[in-house]
Design a protein around this motif. Structure first.
Motif, mmCIF file in Angstrom:
data_model
loop_
_atom_site.group_PDB
_atom_site.id
_atom_site.type_symbol
_atom_site.label_atom_id
_atom_site.label_comp_id
_atom_site.label_asym_id
_atom_site.label_seq_id
_atom_site.Cartn_x
_atom_site.Cartn_y
_atom_site.Cartn_z
ATOM 1 N N SER A 85 -22.364 -8.952 6.001
ATOM 2 C CA SER A 85 -21.078 -9.286 6.614
ATOM 3 C C SER A 85 -21.248 -10.455 7.583
ATOM 4 C CB SER A 85 -20.541 -8.073 7.380
ATOM 5 O OG SER A 85 -19.479 -8.472 8.237
ATOM 6 N N ALA A 86 -20.264 -11.344 7.607
ATOM 7 C CA ALA A 86 -20.319 -12.458 8.562
ATOM 8 C C ALA A 86 -20.340 -11.926 9.991
ATOM 9 C CB ALA A 86 -19.129 -13.393 8.367
ATOM 10 N N PHE A 87 -19.743 -10.747 10.201
ATOM 11 C CA PHE A 87 -19.659 -10.190 11.552
ATOM 12 C C PHE A 87 -21.013 -9.706 12.075
ATOM 13 C CE2 PHE A 87 -15.234 -9.118 9.905
ATOM 14 C CZ PHE A 87 -14.713 -10.304 10.350
ATOM 15 N N SER B 95 -22.628 -16.528 5.742
ATOM 16 C CA SER B 95 -22.689 -17.909 5.269
ATOM 17 C C SER B 95 -21.656 -18.207 4.202
ATOM 18 C CB SER B 95 -24.072 -18.217 4.701
ATOM 19 O OG SER B 95 -25.073 -17.704 5.530
ATOM 20 N N GLY B 96 -20.491 -17.591 4.308
ATOM 21 C CA GLY B 96 -19.433 -17.899 3.355
ATOM 22 C C GLY B 96 -19.701 -17.415 1.947
ATOM 23 N N GLY B 97 -20.607 -16.470 1.774
ATOM 24 C CA GLY B 97 -20.912 -15.958 0.435
ATOM 25 C C GLY B 97 -19.734 -15.195 -0.142
ATOM 26 N N MET B 98 -19.577 -15.264 -1.451
ATOM 27 C CA MET B 98 -18.526 -14.527 -2.167
ATOM 28 C C MET B 98 -17.191 -14.620 -1.462
ATOM 29 S SD MET B 98 -20.717 -11.189 -3.255
ATOM 30 C CE MET B 98 -20.058 -10.943 -4.889
ATOM 31 N N ALA B 99 -16.861 -15.806 -0.983
ATOM 32 C CA ALA B 99 -15.652 -15.969 -0.173
ATOM 33 C C ALA B 99 -14.398 -15.617 -0.956
ATOM 34 C CB ALA B 99 -15.569 -17.397 0.354
ATOM 35 N N PRO C 211 0.839 -1.202 0.000
ATOM 36 C CA PRO C 211 0.000 0.000 0.000
ATOM 37 C C PRO C 211 0.870 1.247 0.000
ATOM 38 C CG PRO C 211 -0.742 -1.560 1.674
ATOM 39 C CD PRO C 211 0.555 -2.085 1.147
ATOM 40 N N LEU C 212 0.458 2.271 -0.742
ATOM 41 C CA LEU C 212 1.231 3.507 -0.772
ATOM 42 C C LEU C 212 1.086 4.244 0.559
ATOM 43 C CD1 LEU C 212 0.799 4.911 -4.386
ATOM 44 C CD2 LEU C 212 2.362 3.180 -3.489
ATOM 45 N N ARG C 213 2.031 5.156 0.790
ATOM 46 C CA ARG C 213 2.055 5.895 2.043
ATOM 47 C C ARG C 213 0.735 6.650 2.273
ATOM 48 N NH1 ARG C 213 6.201 10.064 4.178
ATOM 49 N NH2 ARG C 213 6.924 10.161 2.034
ATOM 50 N N GLY C 214 0.254 6.615 3.489
ATOM 51 C CA GLY C 214 -0.967 7.347 3.835
ATOM 52 C C GLY C 214 -2.236 6.550 3.586
ATOM 53 N N ILE C 215 -2.075 5.386 2.991
ATOM 54 C CA ILE C 215 -3.264 4.577 2.674
ATOM 55 C C ILE C 215 -3.290 3.326 3.544
ATOM 56 C CG2 ILE C 215 -4.478 3.285 0.879
ATOM 57 C CD1 ILE C 215 -3.297 5.196 -1.165
ATOM 58 N N THR C 216 -4.336 3.185 4.352
ATOM 59 C CA THR C 216 -4.530 1.971 5.144
ATOM 60 C C THR C 216 -5.588 1.157 4.436
ATOM 61 O OG1 THR C 216 -4.167 3.301 7.106
ATOM 62 C CG2 THR C 216 -5.047 1.084 7.444
ATOM 63 N N VAL C 217 -5.244 -0.066 4.090
ATOM 64 C CA VAL C 217 -6.164 -0.839 3.264
ATOM 65 C C VAL C 217 -6.160 -2.286 3.715
ATOM 66 C CG1 VAL C 217 -4.367 -1.204 1.517
ATOM 67 C CG2 VAL C 217 -6.761 -1.358 0.845
ATOM 68 N N GLY C 218 -7.285 -2.951 3.611
ATOM 69 C CA GLY C 218 -7.364 -4.356 3.997
ATOM 70 C C GLY C 218 -8.701 -4.963 3.617
ATOM 71 N N ASP C 219 -8.857 -6.232 3.962
ATOM 72 C CA ASP C 219 -10.066 -6.987 3.624
ATOM 73 C C ASP C 219 -11.093 -6.824 4.749
ATOM 74 O OD1 ASP C 219 -10.932 -9.558 1.793
ATOM 75 O OD2 ASP C 219 -11.645 -9.699 3.865
ATOM 76 N N ILE C 220 -12.384 -6.730 4.412
ATOM 77 C CA ILE C 220 -13.382 -6.513 5.473
ATOM 78 C C ILE C 220 -13.888 -7.809 6.098
ATOM 79 C CG2 ILE C 220 -14.215 -4.280 4.601
ATOM 80 C CD1 ILE C 220 -16.797 -5.956 3.776
ATOM 81 N N GLY C 221 -13.270 -8.933 5.746
ATOM 82 C CA GLY C 221 -13.643 -10.174 6.414
ATOM 83 C C GLY C 221 -14.701 -10.957 5.673
ATOM 84 N N PRO C 222 -15.030 -12.139 6.213
ATOM 85 C CA PRO C 222 -15.954 -13.040 5.520
ATOM 86 C C PRO C 222 -17.365 -12.476 5.428
ATOM 87 C CG PRO C 222 -15.325 -13.912 7.685
ATOM 88 C CD PRO C 222 -14.488 -12.709 7.453
ATOM 89 N N PHE D 76 -13.992 -21.423 24.319
ATOM 90 C CA PHE D 76 -15.365 -21.180 23.882
ATOM 91 C C PHE D 76 -15.524 -19.821 23.177
ATOM 92 C CE2 PHE D 76 -17.093 -23.939 27.655
ATOM 93 C CZ PHE D 76 -16.493 -25.049 27.078
ATOM 94 N N ASP D 77 -14.405 -19.098 23.042
ATOM 95 C CA ASP D 77 -14.461 -17.817 22.337
ATOM 96 C C ASP D 77 -14.957 -18.028 20.909
ATOM 97 O OD1 ASP D 77 -13.684 -14.970 21.753
ATOM 98 O OD2 ASP D 77 -12.361 -16.024 20.346
ATOM 99 N N LYS D 78 -15.848 -17.122 20.451
ATOM 100 C CA LYS D 78 -16.472 -17.338 19.150
ATOM 101 C C LYS D 78 -15.941 -16.415 18.059
ATOM 102 C CE LYS D 78 -20.527 -17.006 21.359
ATOM 103 N NZ LYS D 78 -21.979 -17.035 21.617
ATOM 104 N N GLN D 79 -15.088 -15.458 18.464
ATOM 105 C CA GLN D 79 -14.757 -14.390 17.524
ATOM 106 C C GLN D 79 -13.880 -14.826 16.357
ATOM 107 O OE1 GLN D 79 -14.569 -10.382 18.722
ATOM 108 N NE2 GLN D 79 -14.423 -10.923 20.873
ATOM 109 N N HIS D 80 -13.268 -15.988 16.451
ATOM 110 C CA HIS D 80 -12.387 -16.395 15.352
ATOM 111 C C HIS D 80 -12.952 -17.543 14.522
ATOM 112 C CE1 HIS D 80 -9.009 -13.763 16.426
ATOM 113 N NE2 HIS D 80 -9.484 -13.882 17.660
ATOM 114 N N ARG D 81 -14.126 -18.033 14.917
ATOM 115 C CA ARG D 81 -14.607 -19.235 14.226
ATOM 116 C C ARG D 81 -14.984 -18.969 12.775
ATOM 117 N NH1 ARG D 81 -20.575 -20.182 17.156
ATOM 118 N NH2 ARG D 81 -21.204 -18.029 16.908
ATOM 119 N N ASP D 82 -15.364 -17.719 12.459
ATOM 120 C CA ASP D 82 -15.725 -17.420 11.073
ATOM 121 C C ASP D 82 -14.544 -17.584 10.114
ATOM 122 O OD1 ASP D 82 -18.457 -16.822 11.176
ATOM 123 O OD2 ASP D 82 -18.046 -14.849 12.039
ATOM 124 N N PHE D 83 -13.329 -17.610 10.660
ATOM 125 C CA PHE D 83 -12.153 -17.687 9.794
ATOM 126 C C PHE D 83 -11.692 -19.117 9.555
ATOM 127 C CE2 PHE D 83 -11.492 -13.681 12.392
ATOM 128 C CZ PHE D 83 -12.113 -12.867 11.461
#
Lengths: 698, 698
Positions: B430-432, A241-245, A227-238, B58-65
């Protein structure tokens, strides 16, 4: 106990499928070409599928076993190979798009193709085009489209990201001033994209906020992908139900990131070197992506066109609801359960009224929606031609129509996939049936690209405006736009609604007219509610549905008229499907038809019974051809990827084969045994022994 | 552009939640105790939850991964720890069950607890009990219940697995004679269970087929967990959309596997040493699991009881639809979007009619179903007492009622979870948000334990039988079983149906009566269809729904009467919810009410409008208390495990926090870059350069 015939249930499946296929009276090729819009389209798809199925990388049979990260990596590999094949075979844009859709995969590159590239093409200044278009087109960079933020979706006017012009350096400074301004849900942003088209509020040097505009921003280095400087970027998670994984929807925050002045998408609005804003010459003509010209909710032509394209994609002959219907119809043809039939075998599940009543209307909607998709494309082309000559008259009606159709097609499609899955009983819940995946991938269509409940309001607003005009006119309204033709019924010169009798349901014209009358009367009642009066909480949803169904019904009337182009037996069977569509549409509209008085309880039995029996009769007429009709969609087993939808009917063998691939079956003894299962059993055995001892002492 | 207030959208969430909570007029504790059936039940749950939340396992916060195999292993670890805690704390069966349910996890041990153990207890011979009960109870062995086969589910009579008695060795020989006889979908069988209760056709030495009976079979070694000789066993693979991923549903095939004669579950039916069959003394009294005594479709009391228990579990105050409603109501309280409110802020999403119209009826059903669950338990206890004294008179009605309720509660619950999810717009995907998981885990309830469409038929059969009796009786029917009380309206002495006016919808008694009349008239019309007449394809579904809703409506009338036990403000608000239930029940029944003529179009406007406005008015009355009412369900943040359902309303912070856990964000540059993304970009860059060169040459 009744004597039972000795049958091999497994062998019987193939026999049942053969029997069902052999009783087909339509010409499958003819109907298939009808659905695809010609032999040429079909041949192209076949040619491309032949190339695709040879690629081991594109095999789908193991993807259900992958975790999310591995699914993303697999998708990246597929994209790489797909773009390689494009060069190897010299595919045109159309061929590449078709090949990509044939893969039935969620790919991050799609966002580049359908969101980023059109924005570039439609909004890029000559300088941007000169410097970047070849890179965009050749995928030397990968783009994404950053609109939605954590705090705001549909309401673009409230986006918080800013882009402030700095005349001293001739730069824009992008900034995310708050947590909720974080860009969110952006497809391909999480781990893939190198560049983005960013929606941000344009702030002039004098501090004036000009509302959202688009900016071209590099996100990741082309050297090392960091990532270029000043840009924080990442994945928003699952996703749910595992859609569009396999898709890396991402977030991004900008900490005073500078870009050159020329990186504004400025084909229609510009900031001068000194920092003054130049108004776009033709505000409504600016389009591309999900664009807005000003910080208002007025949707542009671009949005309308994008919506139309999205709709036509959802109406293709290989869309998810259609695949689901194919699988369910094939499986319930070979699955036998319960009562005995004339041959002393258990009945085929599809022959139960509660099953075919659920599945055949889905088939009928499939046919109708495919034709509707074609209409949409035609209407869009027409509108674009007029826009080219600066005639925007078709825009508002087209926008309202597409909102209504988007809601209708997606809401119904989601229900249909799940109905099909559930009609298969227990085995439908297996991942190998394939319908869970079809469902979960289709599901976001209800909330993305305009929440269905928000869109309903826009349909109703357009309708009431036009309705008031019709009601206040003393003569017949000269020319109603096609999507609102049903309002002609409210003009003073219109005839009375048809009287409903048993024969009404056998007459296409009458059923269409009833559905148009229903919409007209409901919109009229609503329009005439006094300002002091209250409306109920669900009124937009009911009205939007009635309006859209009136339009679709009229189109189906046309489709039936146009069937004369088909050979007579094909026309008869497809005609049955279209009539089944109309009748089930009327059946689902019964509350409205009864409450506006188009159907009345006369005291002589249930006034809805004739309609319901007509639905059943039509189902029975279609039933012998269902396997032929689903064959006409042209799904290969590779493409359907469903153990229960295999073309030869051998569903139990297919399930068995798939189960052997399950990774958990590789170990004879699970790795969970030693650390977890054994201790539990041993504690239990010790406790039991203890009890035994106690008992023996007593 | 209108001037905008400068608000921090994120801070506003907490302020909105505080404001909503502070306007609560009910006493949350009182209502909570009402829902839980007393402070004691609540205290027990609190005490157990305190223990549970301290366990890192029993923590549930990581099971989606986690991928599926890891989810299974994690579940095994949880089971091991749970059974350990049971010993440590000396939990009773009730405490253990409560603790297990509080985990909100899909655990294979549940099959042991709710399917295997009851079969053992109910059907085990004294010898089996003597040798194995302690092991079963202490979990020294882990059991499962093998009924469904690849080829047959509901139709138990057609199961193909055989158990042939061999008098020479005093053994049974279990065999799977065909592919389709493979046991399939068996929970805990895939990788966990050591023993099973196997449904197999009992074949006597003379070849006579006695239909399905139950046998106790060891599946895996207690030494090393390897499958025993002759037994092929494994996992059937992933479920739709990753549902129940941690559960090892399995398959099993038996290749002439021998077990001792005493391993037959023979409390009620036995094979002598010589090989003759001894009839069960009281066929209908045999129960346990999903048991059938003979190879017929007559369900036993055991099945009825199991269904009742399952139903009451689905009606507990922490069931999935309830959790979904809580999350959605909290999120739409703090989510603001679109139009401006009186304070110049965007409106809270929950204040839009299209939102509260969707969410508040779910809340009302939640309250009703919890009470219904309690009724079910009471009725079951009553029936069991009568069964103990060999009085089976309550059995058929109870069975039909539970079929109807199971269909109604599960079908509605599935719809409600998804409606709640969709009301949250984009972030709901979102899964979250947690609703995808709630949905997919609740989903199989529609097809498992009796396919809903099959059960509908059983409801209708029971009703028509009773209806005929009522219609042929000339006097008032003396005593109708409670679930069929609505049929009293058809007796000659009954009054006429109520006239519907605007005030009808404000009178509980009238609404209940209307729903009862609807069922009565529909069942009557159906019963009187001449043998030659045709019925429509969906009739069983419509009838079963009407019958069940009539019963539930009458119960809700009772619930409203019983509210006098609550403090007056609590009673008022809960009463609003119950009335909202009745009105939305009537609204969803409008087609029927109109077609049987209970509501008529008189020409004076839309006859359904009064009802719809009454629904809206009730929603507005409940609205100020929704946060209090959802608080009363007693979900902790740990238990809900939803970023959008956090109790303090800080949803954006919660989402941000969860996203940082995503494993794909661990690497700054994705591992897909070097092998797949870079080559694609480099090829594209080379191609673009080539084009540039060509252009510069021109």
């Amino acid at each position: 106990m009744a004597p039972r015939p000795r049958v091999d249930v497994n062998q019987q499946t193939a026999a049942d499928m053969n029997a069902a296929r052999s009783q087909t009276s339509i010409n499958v090729q003819t109907v298939r070409n009808y659905l695809y819009g010609g032999q040429k389209v079909w041949d192209l798809r076949q040619r491309l599928e032949k190339i695709i199925v040879q690629e081991p990388l594109f095999d789908k049979q193991h993807r259900d076993f992958l975790g999310r990260t591995d699914q993303y990596i697999r998708a990246a590999a597929i994209i790489n190979r797909l773009t390689e094949l494009r060069r190897v075979h010299g595919w045109s844009q159309e061929e590449y798009n078709t090949a990509s859709s044939l893969l039935s995969e969620v790919l991050s590159i799609t966002l580049h193709d359908v969101a980023f590239q059109p924005v570039f093409l439609g909004q890029g200044s000559p300088a941007l085009m000169e410097n970047y278009w070849d890179l965009v087109h050749e995928k030397g960079i990968q783009g994404c489209y950053l609109q939605t933020e954590l705090g705001h979706g549909t309401n673009v006017a409230r986006l918080e990201t800013t882009s402030t012009y700095i005349p001293e350096t001739q730069e824009f400074e992008l900034n995310s001033p708050s947590l909720t301004s974080t860009k969110w849900w952006i497809g391909a942003l999480g781990k893939s994209a190198t560049h983005g088209a960013v929606q941000a509020k344009l702030i002039l040097p004098d501090g004036k906020d000009m509302g959202p505009h688009l900016f071209f921003v590099q996100l990741r280095s082309l050297e090392d992908h960091k990532p270029l400087r000043g840009i924080t970027v990442g994945d928003i998670g699952p996703k749910a139900s595992g859609g569009m994984a396999a898709q890396d929807q991402g977030f991004a925050r900008f900490d005073h990131v500078r870009i050159p002045r020329t990186n504004m998408f400025s084909k229609f609005a510009e900031v001068t070197i000194e920092g003054s804003y130049i108004q776009p010459p033709h505000a409504k003509l600016s389009y591309g992506g999900m664009m807005y010209i000003r910080a208002t909710m007025i949707p542009s032509a671009g949005w309308t066109i994008a919506k139309g394209r999205a709709l036509s994609i959802q109406c293709n002959p290989k869309c998810n609801p259609l695949a689901a219907a194919t699988v369910a119809i094939r499986y319930t043809t070979v699955r036998r359960q319960g009562e005995l039939d004339a041959q002393g075998l258990e009945r085929q599940v599809l022959t139960y009224p509660s099953t075919y009543y659920r599945l055949l209307p889905i088939l009928s909607r499939a046919f109708v929606f495919i034709e509707l998709g074609r209409y949409t494309i035609k209407a869009l082309t027409q509108m674009q031609e007029r826009l080219a000559s600066r005639d925007t008259s078709l825009l508002p009606e087209m926008h309202a129509l597409l909102c209504g159709l988007k809601v209708f097609v997606t809401t119904q499609g989601i229900i249909d996939i799940e109905t099909a899955r559930r009609s298969m009983g227990g085995h439908g819940y297996s991942a190998f049936a394939g319908l869970g995946r079809l469902y979960i991938e289709y599901l976001p269509s209800a909330t993305f690209e305009g929440d269905n409940f928000v869109l309903d309001g826009q349909v109703v607003r357009a309708a009431t405006k036009l309705c008031k005009a019709v009601l206040s006119s003393t003569s017949a309204v000269a020319e109603l736009p096609l999507p609102s033709a049903y309002l002609r019924l409210l003009s003073t010169t219109s005839e009375a609604p048809p009287q409903v009798t048993a024969s009404t349901w056998h007459d296409v014209h009458s059923v269409v007219l009833l559905l148009e009358w229903r919409a007209a009367l409901m919109v009229k009642n609503f329009t005439q509610t006094p300002a002091s009066g209250d409306v109920d909480a669900n009124v937009n949803q009911r009205l939007a549905r009635a309006i859209t169904e009136a339009f679709v019904a009229a189109q189906v009337g046309e489709m039936i008229n146009n069937l004369t182009n088909l050979p007579s037996e094909d026309a008869r069977v497809v005609g049955c499907l279209y009539r089944l569509y109309l009748l089930t549409s009327a059946e689902s509209a019964l509350v409205d038809l009864l409450s506006v008085g188009l159907i009345r309880h006369t005291g002589a039995g249930d006034p809805t019974q004739d309609l319901r029996l007509a639905v059943k009769a039509l189902c029975l007429e279609v039933l012998p051809n269902v396997i032929g009709l689903t064959d006409a969609f042209g799904f290969s087993d590779w493409s359907l990827d469903s153990a229960l939808g295999v073309s030869d009917g051998r569903v139990y063998e297919a399930l068995w084969k798939r189960v052997q691939m399950e990774p958990m079956n590789k170990d004879e003894v699970t790795p969970a045994y030693a650390p977890y299962i054994r201790p539990m059993l041993q504690r239990g055995q010790a406790a039991a022994q203890q009890k035994m001892k106690l008992k023996s002492r007593l």
